[in-house]
Design a protein around this motif. Structure first.
Motif, short mmCIF file in Angstrom:
data_model
loop_
_atom_site.label_atom_id
_atom_site.label_comp_id
_atom_site.label_asym_id
_atom_site.label_seq_id
_atom_site.Cartn_x
_atom_site.Cartn_y
_atom_site.Cartn_z
N ILE A 53 -7.17 3.88 -0.89
CA ILE A 53 -6.16 4.58 -1.56
C ILE A 53 -5.88 4.64 -3.04
O ILE A 53 -5.58 5.26 -3.82
CB ILE A 53 -4.82 4.09 -0.75
N VAL A 66 0.93 -1.25 -0.03
CA VAL A 66 0.12 -0.06 0.10
C VAL A 66 1.01 1.19 0.05
O VAL A 66 0.88 2.07 -1.01
CB VAL A 66 -0.96 0.14 1.34
N PHE A 113 -10.85 -10.30 -2.72
CA PHE A 113 -9.57 -11.04 -1.86
C PHE A 113 -9.92 -10.71 -0.27
O PHE A 113 -9.75 -11.38 0.40
CB PHE A 113 -8.36 -10.73 -2.37
N TRP A 114 -10.11 -9.36 -0.23
CA TRP A 114 -10.44 -8.90 1.33
C TRP A 114 -11.57 -9.83 1.78
O TRP A 114 -11.47 -10.37 3.07
CB TRP A 114 -10.77 -7.45 1.51
N ASN A 140 -10.64 -6.83 -7.61
CA ASN A 140 -9.88 -7.77 -6.83
C ASN A 140 -9.46 -7.68 -5.57
O ASN A 140 -9.69 -8.56 -4.77
CB ASN A 140 -8.48 -7.97 -7.63
N LEU A 141 -9.30 -6.40 -5.11
CA LEU A 141 -8.92 -6.13 -3.95
C LEU A 141 -9.93 -6.46 -2.75
O LEU A 141 -9.80 -7.18 -1.84
CB LEU A 141 -8.41 -4.82 -3.73
N TYR A 174 -1.64 -9.60 -2.88
CA TYR A 174 -2.37 -9.55 -1.48
C TYR A 174 -3.41 -10.57 -1.66
O TYR A 174 -3.46 -11.30 -0.55
CB TYR A 174 -3.02 -8.30 -1.87
N HIS A 183 -9.63 -7.65 9.83
CA HIS A 183 -8.64 -6.85 9.41
C HIS A 183 -8.87 -5.96 8.20
O HIS A 183 -10.16 -6.44 7.62
CB HIS A 183 -7.22 -7.45 8.79
N LEU A 208 -3.60 -19.05 4.34
CA LEU A 208 -4.16 -19.16 3.28
C LEU A 208 -3.79 -20.38 2.47
O LEU A 208 -2.48 -20.80 2.75
CB LEU A 208 -4.24 -18.06 2.41
N THR A 231 -6.82 -4.41 5.74
CA THR A 231 -5.71 -4.12 4.61
C THR A 231 -6.42 -3.77 3.19
O THR A 231 -6.15 -2.83 2.46
CB THR A 231 -4.91 -5.15 4.92
N GLY A 232 -7.12 -4.95 2.99
CA GLY A 232 -7.65 -4.67 1.58
C GLY A 232 -8.54 -3.34 1.39
O GLY A 232 -8.70 -2.82 0.34
N SER A 281 -10.39 -13.17 2.62
CA SER A 281 -9.37 -13.58 3.74
C SER A 281 -10.02 -13.29 4.93
O SER A 281 -9.61 -13.53 6.05
CB SER A 281 -8.29 -12.79 3.70
N PHE A 319 -6.37 -0.43 1.10
CA PHE A 319 -5.72 -0.49 -0.17
C PHE A 319 -6.77 0.03 -1.12
O PHE A 319 -6.34 1.15 -1.95
CB PHE A 319 -5.18 -1.74 -0.67
#
Lengths: 494, 106
Positions: B70, A130, B49-50, B45-46, A182, B61, A203, B63-64, B53, B67
């Motif tokens: 941003i 990021v 995937f977030w 995608n992000l 990611y 969490h 994972l 993170t995704g 997970s 991201f």
């Protein structure tokens, strides 16, 4: 190396300093009149020197690399050494830009350049995808504007748009690679990604082919930043159209930022695929050397010639990266970093002289450099030193850079790649010496003003970078140790 | 419940369409549109995937999500600069067709 523990705020003091400097420049630009504004270049260069001092005395990296700000940044030798490279590049560029009547808004120019330097500094220390993406864009977006900064110049606006379109496309491809990384590993922390591929982050493990696919996508973005073939198409056009000082900044500091990211991400996240990326980087290297050197032979415009030369130089540096993947311990990255240091001084000197000559004589054609020696002996000498260093003639820095890069290739068993590199260096020498021949050829009658009047700021920039070329070459050891400090912190996988 | 692979295929298709647009279109604004499509594919995608997970792990969490946010912000900044440059090219050269911007070549 300094103190053991360092507070997160002190660690980013140089970056905060850059931000403050950009704000100060904008305010001064607002309140100073036209005459006083000519000094903004000196203020910027002085401020950058101050930031460098701050970086040395307050933000030395700790003995062991440390993650700060929630794992966003990594304090280590590489982030420190490369920050110095960017600060030096920006300071020399600021001096080269000052006294430029064609720039309508000087304050904005320096502020954008400082923000870009800030982004590069963060690129060198980013340890999270990021943060890395944010840093790359913080670097690139101001550079797009700077390339198109001469609003009245048809070539400059075209260069800005072309740079942006290429840059945005390659960064989108790179980002797609990031999103896959990611997804595969469940983390954006660069130093945890390698473990994630084998299924240690909770994972399932990832197919090797998928990892390599993501790696290739990421390499597109990095290849663009270092202007390696086949992602080099933007470079000649942008270097020709952009203000010459910006072209110098692009070819040195921006390229160095690309290289540090390339080295860090490849060796941290793809440590298990080292042989694969070594092969891919070797292919990029050959492509860059061949394309750069052979297309440079035909150039009539000195900025285009330097652009193709900078593509070829990226090829030589990539030999070091390929050698690291093939198993060359710490020598390859040391070699690439040393080469970048040498190249920083060399290309800044070359572009500095080109900027001065094009503003004084209004021409960028190599043919018009005939008899330059009679009109501006100092500038000619600086250009001669730079060109000889680019060609790899001892005792200048470029020679030692090539020696260590080729040595690292041989040590890693990539002798065939080194042989291609040496053959290319011979081809390169031909067009470098052609420039030199033109400069020192005696012109029967010299047109225009003789000798050319050169402002103090340009003299300082030329002298500093020419002195750098000699110093980095002759005083080899301190610079080599500095490069080793950067390289050893990048190597995490052996 | 829609499986992850559907989202990934959608994103891959969107990315490919965007890339095709960037390479095939000649109008600078259309090229920019293609780049935006590519960035949106990244965001799909992000987020997919977030979501996965998140289902697999016990602790939450972000993170995704961060991201993706941003990427949005940066894409907006990039578009703003791109449009500014396109306008400045249009003022100087009376065209936004990339093929006609051929002063720099060789």
């Amino acid at each position: 190396m300094g103190n053991g523990d360092i507070s997160p705020l002190t660690a980013v003091l140089p970056e905060l300093g850059l931000l403050a400097l950009a704000a100060i420049i904008l305010v001064l630009d607002l309140f100073w009149d036209r005459k006083a504004r000519a000094n903004l270049g000196w203020v910027t260069a002085g401020g950058l020197l101050l930031v460098a001092v701050l970086s040395v005395f307050m933000a030395q990296p700790p003995e062991t690399p440390t993650l700060i700000w929630g794992g966003m940044l990594r304090l280590d030798g590489a982030s420190f050494v490369f920050r110095m490279i960017f600060l030096a590049g920006a300071a020399i560029t600021a001096l080269m830009v000052s006294e430029n009547q064609r720039l309508s808004a000087q304050g904005e120019f320096y502020a954008l350049m400082l923000v870009s330097t800030l982004g590069m500094s963060l690129m060198a220390s980013a340890a999270d995808l990021v943060m890395l993406y944010l840093a790359i864009e913080t670097t690139s977006i101001p550079l797009y504007i700077l390339s198109g900064f001469l609003l009245r110049d048809q070539k400059s606006v075209e260069a800005g748009l072309k740079y942006l379109l290429y840059g945005a496309m390659t960064s989108a491809v790179m980002l797609y690679g990031f999103s896959l990384l990611y997804g595969f590993t469940g983390t954006t922390q660069i130093y945890d990604i390698a473990a994630g591929f084998s299924g240690q982050n909770g994972l399932p493990a990832v197919y090797p082919a998928a990892v390599i696919g993501a790696m290739l996508l990421v390499l597109v973005g990095f290849g663009f930043k270092v202007s390696a073939a086949p992602f080099h198409f933007w470079a000649p056009d942008v270097y020709e159209g952009a203000p010459t000082a910006v072209a110098g900044f692009l070819s040195t500091a921006s390229k160095a930022a690309g290289f540090v990211v390339l080295m860090r991400v490849l060796s941290a996240a793809f440590s298990d695929q080292a042989l694969v990326w070594s092969g891919v980087v070797a292919a990029l290297s050959i492509g860059s050397m061949v394309v750069g050197n052979f297309l440079a032979l035909a150039q009539k415009n000195i900025k285009r010639l330097l652009a193709y030369s900078s593509i070829a130089q990226a090829g030589y540096m990539l030999i070091g990266v390929a050698a690291a993947g093939a198993g060359g311990e710490s020598l390859p990255y040391t070699a690439t970093t040393y080469y970048l240091l040498a190249y920083l001084a060399t290309n800044l000197a070359a572009f500095g002289v080109v900027a001065a000559v094009s503003r004084l004589t209004g021409s960028e054609q190599i043919a018009d450099y005939r008899g330059l020696n009679q009109r501006a002996p100092g500038l000619s000498l600086a250009l001669a030193v730079a060109v000889l260093s680019l060609g790899g003639i001892p005792p200048f820095a470029g020679f030692f850079g090539k020696v260590v890069v080729f040595a690292s290739g041989i040590q890693a068993g990539l002798t065939w790649l080194v042989i291609i590199g040496i053959l290319n260096a011979v081809v390169g020498l031909y067009y470098y010496l052609t420039v030199l021949r033109v400069v020192y050829q005696r012109a029967e009658e010299v047109e225009g003003e003789t000798p050319l009047a050169i402002p103090a700021a340009w003299k300082t920039a030329a002298v500093l970078s020419a002195a750098g070329i000699v110093a980095i070459g002759v005083l080899f050891l301190p610079w080599y140790n500095l490069s080793m400090q950067a390289a050893s912190s990048l190597l995490t996988f052996r | 419940m829609i499986p992850l692979s559907w989202y990934l295929m959608l994103a891959a298709a969107l990315f490919a369409i965007g890339l095709f647009g960037v390479l095939a279109r000649r109008n600078a604004v259309a090229v920019l549109l293609g780049i935006e499509l590519m960035l949106n594919a990244v965001n799909i995608n992000l987020l997919a995937f977030w979501h996965r997970s998140q289902q697999l792990s016990a602790e939450p969490h972000v993170t995704g999500l961060v991201f993706a946010a941003i990427v949005f912000a940066v894409a907006a900044a990039e578009t703003a600069v791109a449009l500014a440059l396109i306008i400045s090219v249009y003022r100087r050269r009376d065209t936004v067709v990339v093929d006609e911007l051929d002063l720099l070549r060789g």
